[in-house]
Structures are given as C-alpha cells and as structure tokens.
Scaffold this active site. Structure first.
Site, PDB file in Angstrom:
ATOM      1  N   GLY A  65       1.947   2.545  -3.088  1.00 48.42           N
ATOM      2  CA  GLY A  65       1.930   3.077  -4.447  1.00 48.42           C
ATOM      3  C   GLY A  65       2.473   2.109  -5.471  1.00 48.42           C
ATOM      4  O   GLY A  65       2.943   2.515  -6.538  1.00 48.42           O
ATOM      5  N   MET A 105      -8.362   1.133  -4.970  1.00 44.23           N
ATOM      6  CA  MET A 105      -7.805   2.484  -4.954  1.00 44.23           C
ATOM      7  C   MET A 105      -8.780   3.362  -4.185  1.00 44.23           C
ATOM      8  O   MET A 105      -9.822   3.732  -4.707  1.00 44.23           O
ATOM      9  CB  MET A 105      -7.581   2.986  -6.374  1.00 44.23           C
ATOM     10  CG  MET A 105      -6.490   2.210  -7.073  1.00 44.23           C
ATOM     11  SD  MET A 105      -6.192   2.764  -8.741  1.00 44.23           S
ATOM     12  CE  MET A 105      -4.921   1.595  -9.221  1.00 44.23           C
ATOM     13  N   ARG A 164       6.231   5.000   1.451  1.00 47.11           N
ATOM     14  CA  ARG A 164       5.122   5.893   1.838  1.00 47.11           C
ATOM     15  C   ARG A 164       5.153   6.118   3.349  1.00 47.11           C
ATOM     16  O   ARG A 164       5.517   5.206   4.100  1.00 47.11           O
ATOM     17  CB  ARG A 164       3.794   5.252   1.435  1.00 47.11           C
ATOM     18  CG  ARG A 164       2.567   6.124   1.660  1.00 47.11           C
ATOM     19  CD  ARG A 164       1.310   5.375   1.270  1.00 47.11           C
ATOM     20  NE  ARG A 164       0.135   6.258   1.216  1.00 47.11           N
ATOM     21  CZ  ARG A 164      -1.094   5.850   0.921  1.00 47.11           C
ATOM     22  NH1 ARG A 164      -1.314   4.572   0.648  1.00 47.11           N
ATOM     23  NH2 ARG A 164      -2.104   6.709   0.899  1.00 47.11           N
ATOM     24  N   LYS A 218       7.427  -7.457  -9.658  1.00 47.58           N
ATOM     25  CA  LYS A 218       6.989  -6.785  -8.432  1.00 47.58           C
ATOM     26  C   LYS A 218       7.301  -7.638  -7.209  1.00 47.58           C
ATOM     27  O   LYS A 218       7.209  -8.870  -7.271  1.00 47.58           O
ATOM     28  CB  LYS A 218       5.481  -6.523  -8.518  1.00 47.58           C
ATOM     29  CG  LYS A 218       4.776  -6.258  -7.198  1.00 47.58           C
ATOM     30  CD  LYS A 218       3.266  -6.294  -7.369  1.00 47.58           C
ATOM     31  CE  LYS A 218       2.556  -6.327  -6.023  1.00 47.58           C
ATOM     32  NZ  LYS A 218       1.087  -6.367  -6.164  1.00 47.58           N
ATOM     33  N   THR A 219       7.643  -6.979  -6.106  1.00 51.99           N
ATOM     34  CA  THR A 219       7.825  -7.684  -4.841  1.00 51.99           C
ATOM     35  C   THR A 219       7.477  -6.774  -3.671  1.00 51.99           C
ATOM     36  O   THR A 219       7.574  -5.551  -3.776  1.00 51.99           O
ATOM     37  CB  THR A 219       9.275  -8.192  -4.676  1.00 51.99           C
ATOM     38  OG1 THR A 219       9.351  -9.011  -3.503  1.00 51.99           O
ATOM     39  CG2 THR A 219      10.271  -7.036  -4.528  1.00 51.99           C
ATOM     40  N   HIS A 220       7.070  -7.397  -2.556  1.00 51.18           N
ATOM     41  CA  HIS A 220       6.916  -6.695  -1.282  1.00 51.18           C
ATOM     42  C   HIS A 220       7.954  -7.198  -0.273  1.00 51.18           C
ATOM     43  O   HIS A 220       7.883  -6.856   0.908  1.00 51.18           O
ATOM     44  CB  HIS A 220       5.524  -6.942  -0.687  1.00 51.18           C
ATOM     45  CG  HIS A 220       4.408  -6.208  -1.375  1.00 51.18           C
ATOM     46  ND1 HIS A 220       4.540  -4.926  -1.860  1.00 51.18           N
ATOM     47  CD2 HIS A 220       3.124  -6.595  -1.634  1.00 51.18           C
ATOM     48  CE1 HIS A 220       3.377  -4.552  -2.396  1.00 51.18           C
ATOM     49  NE2 HIS A 220       2.518  -5.540  -2.276  1.00 51.18           N
ATOM     50  N   SER A 276      -4.201   2.744   4.878  1.00 55.15           N
ATOM     51  CA  SER A 276      -4.503   2.113   3.598  1.00 55.15           C
ATOM     52  C   SER A 276      -4.436   0.592   3.708  1.00 55.15           C
ATOM     53  O   SER A 276      -5.265  -0.134   3.145  1.00 55.15           O
ATOM     54  CB  SER A 276      -3.528   2.620   2.532  1.00 55.15           C
ATOM     55  OG  SER A 276      -3.854   2.112   1.264  1.00 55.15           O
ATOM     56  N   TRP A 303       0.567   2.074  -8.909  1.00 55.19           N
ATOM     57  CA  TRP A 303       0.843   3.365  -9.555  1.00 55.19           C
ATOM     58  C   TRP A 303       2.206   3.329 -10.241  1.00 55.19           C
ATOM     59  O   TRP A 303       2.328   3.665 -11.431  1.00 55.19           O
ATOM     60  CB  TRP A 303       0.811   4.439  -8.477  1.00 55.19           C
ATOM     61  CG  TRP A 303       0.768   5.853  -8.980  1.00 55.19           C
ATOM     62  CD1 TRP A 303       0.637   6.273 -10.276  1.00 55.19           C
ATOM     63  CD2 TRP A 303       0.844   7.047  -8.193  1.00 55.19           C
ATOM     64  NE1 TRP A 303       0.633   7.648 -10.331  1.00 55.19           N
ATOM     65  CE2 TRP A 303       0.749   8.137  -9.060  1.00 55.19           C
ATOM     66  CE3 TRP A 303       0.978   7.281  -6.816  1.00 55.19           C
ATOM     67  CZ2 TRP A 303       0.801   9.465  -8.601  1.00 55.19           C
ATOM     68  CZ3 TRP A 303       1.008   8.593  -6.364  1.00 55.19           C
ATOM     69  CH2 TRP A 303       0.927   9.666  -7.253  1.00 55.19           C
ATOM     70  N   LYS A 331       0.812  -1.222   0.000  1.00 60.52           N
ATOM     71  CA  LYS A 331       0.000   0.000   0.000  1.00 60.52           C
ATOM     72  C   LYS A 331       0.847   1.275   0.000  1.00 60.52           C
ATOM     73  O   LYS A 331       0.487   2.288   0.592  1.00 60.52           O
ATOM     74  CB  LYS A 331      -0.982   0.011   1.183  1.00 60.52           C
ATOM     75  CG  LYS A 331      -1.873  -1.210   1.267  1.00 60.52           C
ATOM     76  CD  LYS A 331      -2.493  -1.577  -0.084  1.00 60.52           C
ATOM     77  CE  LYS A 331      -3.510  -0.544  -0.548  1.00 60.52           C
ATOM     78  NZ  LYS A 331      -4.104  -0.904  -1.869  1.00 60.52           N
ATOM     79  N   TYR A 379       6.278   8.274  -2.023  1.00 60.73           N
ATOM     80  CA  TYR A 379       4.877   8.415  -2.441  1.00 60.73           C
ATOM     81  C   TYR A 379       4.428   9.872  -2.338  1.00 60.73           C
ATOM     82  O   TYR A 379       3.734  10.386  -3.219  1.00 60.73           O
ATOM     83  CB  TYR A 379       4.026   7.522  -1.539  1.00 60.73           C
ATOM     84  CG  TYR A 379       2.541   7.511  -1.849  1.00 60.73           C
ATOM     85  CD1 TYR A 379       1.996   6.576  -2.723  1.00 60.73           C
ATOM     86  CD2 TYR A 379       1.673   8.417  -1.231  1.00 60.73           C
ATOM     87  CE1 TYR A 379       0.635   6.542  -2.988  1.00 60.73           C
ATOM     88  CE2 TYR A 379       0.311   8.391  -1.486  1.00 60.73           C
ATOM     89  CZ  TYR A 379      -0.202   7.457  -2.364  1.00 60.73           C
ATOM     90  OH  TYR A 379      -1.550   7.445  -2.626  1.00 60.73           O
TER      91      TYR A 379
END
Length: 305
Positions: free
Chosen positions: A58, A264, A138, A114-116, A146, A61, A56, A201
């Site tokens: 971004g 979103m 962020r 993509k990764t977290h 969020s 985006w 969360k 962010y």
C-alpha cells in the site's frame, strides 16, 4: 525532476537492468548495491516524512494520502507530477536517471520520501533526526500474491517463474528487499522507540476515512471534514487506478508492462485464496506461527463482515 522530462530520460534506457545483489544478506537491486554508501549516508532532515513499507503493502496509496494531508487537501497540487517523482524512493537508482538520493537532495523541505528498507539498513540519519515515519504493513499472503504479479510486470526484477517457484522464494526471504517476516517485525519493534505510526493495509481497506484521520493527527495537522472527505474520494482504489499521476502508466512498457498485470491490480483483502493451494497454506501457516511466536503483532487475511 521535471515530470515532462521523464519520457526523454526513458528513451535513454537501452537495457533494463534486472540484476540483483545484496547488502548484509538482504537482496537488493544491483544498482542500489553499487551506490550503497551514498544511500546509507543519506542525510535526513528533521521535517522529512518517510513512508516505509515492505513492497506491495500500500505504498503508493499512503504516499497520496500523506501528500494530500500535507497539501491541506489540494488535489490540483497533488497532481503536479507522478508519485515516483514527487516522492523520491531513496534507495532506488534507475540508471541513467538520477538516484533517489540525488532526487531527494535536490528537493526543498519539507520532503516526503519513500523506502522499502528493513530497519537495519535504514540510513541512520532518519533515527538521529527523529523523523516522522508512517509504516504500512499488509498481511503476508495477499502481499505475496501482489508481489508475484509485480515481479511479472516489472522488468527491472528477475523473472519470478511459476507461482510455486515464487512461493518458495518468498518463504525463503530471497525476494528483493528480503524477508517479509524480518521487515514487519523489525519495524514493529522500532515503533516504540521512534516516531513511527504503524498502519495496517487491512484497516485502510476496512475504513479508509478513519485511517486518513489517524495519519493526519500523527502529522500534526488539522483538516476540516470537507477536506478529509475530498482526500478520501481522491484516494479510493478506483480513483487511484484512474489517476495517471499514481498508477505508473507514464512508465514505459519495457520497464513496467501493464499488459501483464496492472500496477494497481485488485486492492482487496483475501485474494490469496485464489492462488494458495491447500498444501501451500499449511506450509505457510506453520512458518508464520513459528516466526511470529512471542510477538503481539497480528494480521488478518480476510476482510471483516
């Protein structure tokens, strides 16, 4: 994966799995833990581009921005499939669909991934191949709010309970993908040793066009003012929210329930003020300054001007 097949795959999802496990003390979906060896041994390629974020912050985006930059601003091509199809989430395993590793391995280069994952869990091949990584951070207060609403709408995550309960979970780092503090600090320390562009962010909200140009330069691209303007307009919050390829509306409601909260939601800086109590803010500030002491990493929790 052909996006047209997604609804057919979704029909096979009989029960949404929201069980959690952990790897090296970091809470992760149980399905991720089951195939952890495959994930950790994932083979990056030198021309990969990795978008890394704490949840969360971004992520979607930045995915759209990078995808458009690499496509020279071709909006039609960017609409080729949903963001979760065109940008494999490497540690995700949404049974019975292919894992992020399988989806990535099936893609031609150059790949956008993509990764977290926090730095200590990132597959070593990303460092070995010196892959370009765009990290988005962020401010923790808005990130927490969020994430709370995402926990409520995403049925693959455990029930977060009340806001007070989730606040305690977040502060303890017991939410999925672990501690916000560990995540942002780990990537901040890594940025001087690797090809990492660390983006905030809040800066993206303040001046999206400036940040798009920053990412473009990092990726070694040169695009005209006209193309940059097209990318900017296609990646405004309103445009993203209305874009079925970016807003996760194609995900079935028993997986993501948009009636609880849209994927979103607001896309603003400072919404935390509508949720934090005075006592929670005091608790948070004390912990924040304790954890951030000795670093030069700073966040702003309200928009300038």
């Amino acid at each position: 994966m052909n996006p047209e097949l997604f609804p057919k795959f979704s029909e096979e999802l009989e029960i949404v799995d929201n069980k959690m496990g952990e790897v090296q003390g970091v809470p992760l979906p149980e399905a991720t833990c089951e195939i952890w060896e495959q994930i950790y041994n994932f083979q990056a390629r030198e021309d990969d581009i990795l978008i890394s974020t704490y949840p969360k912050a971004g992520t979607t985006w930045m995915q759209e921005i990078v995808d458009l930059i690499m496509l020279d601003g071709d909006v039609k091509k960017s609409m080729r499939s949903p963001c979760f199809v065109k940008v494999p989430f490497i540690e995700l395993y949404p049974k019975p669909m292919p894992s992020g590793v399988q989806a990535a391995n099936a893609m031609e280069s150059p790949r956008l991934l993509k990764t977290h994952l926090p730095t200590q869990l990132l597959p070593p091949s990303f460092w070995e191949k010196n892959v370009k990584i765009v990290y988005v951070a962020r401010n923790p207060k808005d990130c927490m709010v969020s994430y709370y609403y995402f926990y409520k709408m995403d049925q693959t995550l455990p029930d977060p309970g009340t806001w007070d309960n989730f606040f305690s979970m977040f502060m303890a780092g017991s939410v999925t993908w672990g501690s916000w503090f560990d995540h942002v600090l780990g990537w901040w320390k890594a940025k001087d040793k690797h090809k990492i562009l660390y983006v905030f962010y809040e800066d993206m909200i303040e001046n999206t066009r400036r940040e798009i140009e920053k990412v473009m330069r990092f990726l070694g691209k040169e695009l005209s003012e006209e193309v940059l303007e097209d990318i900017y307009h296609h990646t405004t919050f309103q445009a993203m929210r209305e874009n079925p390829m970016a807003n996760y509306s194609s995900i079935p409601s028993f997986v993501m329930d948009h009636s609880v909260s849209p994927f979103m939601r607001k896309g603003v800086v400072g919404d935390w003020r509508n949720h934090f109590t005075v006592a929670q803010d005091e608790i948070f500030e004390k912990e924040y300054w304790r954890r951030m002491e000795g670093t030069n990493l700073t966040f702003r929790t309200q928009q300038l001007g």
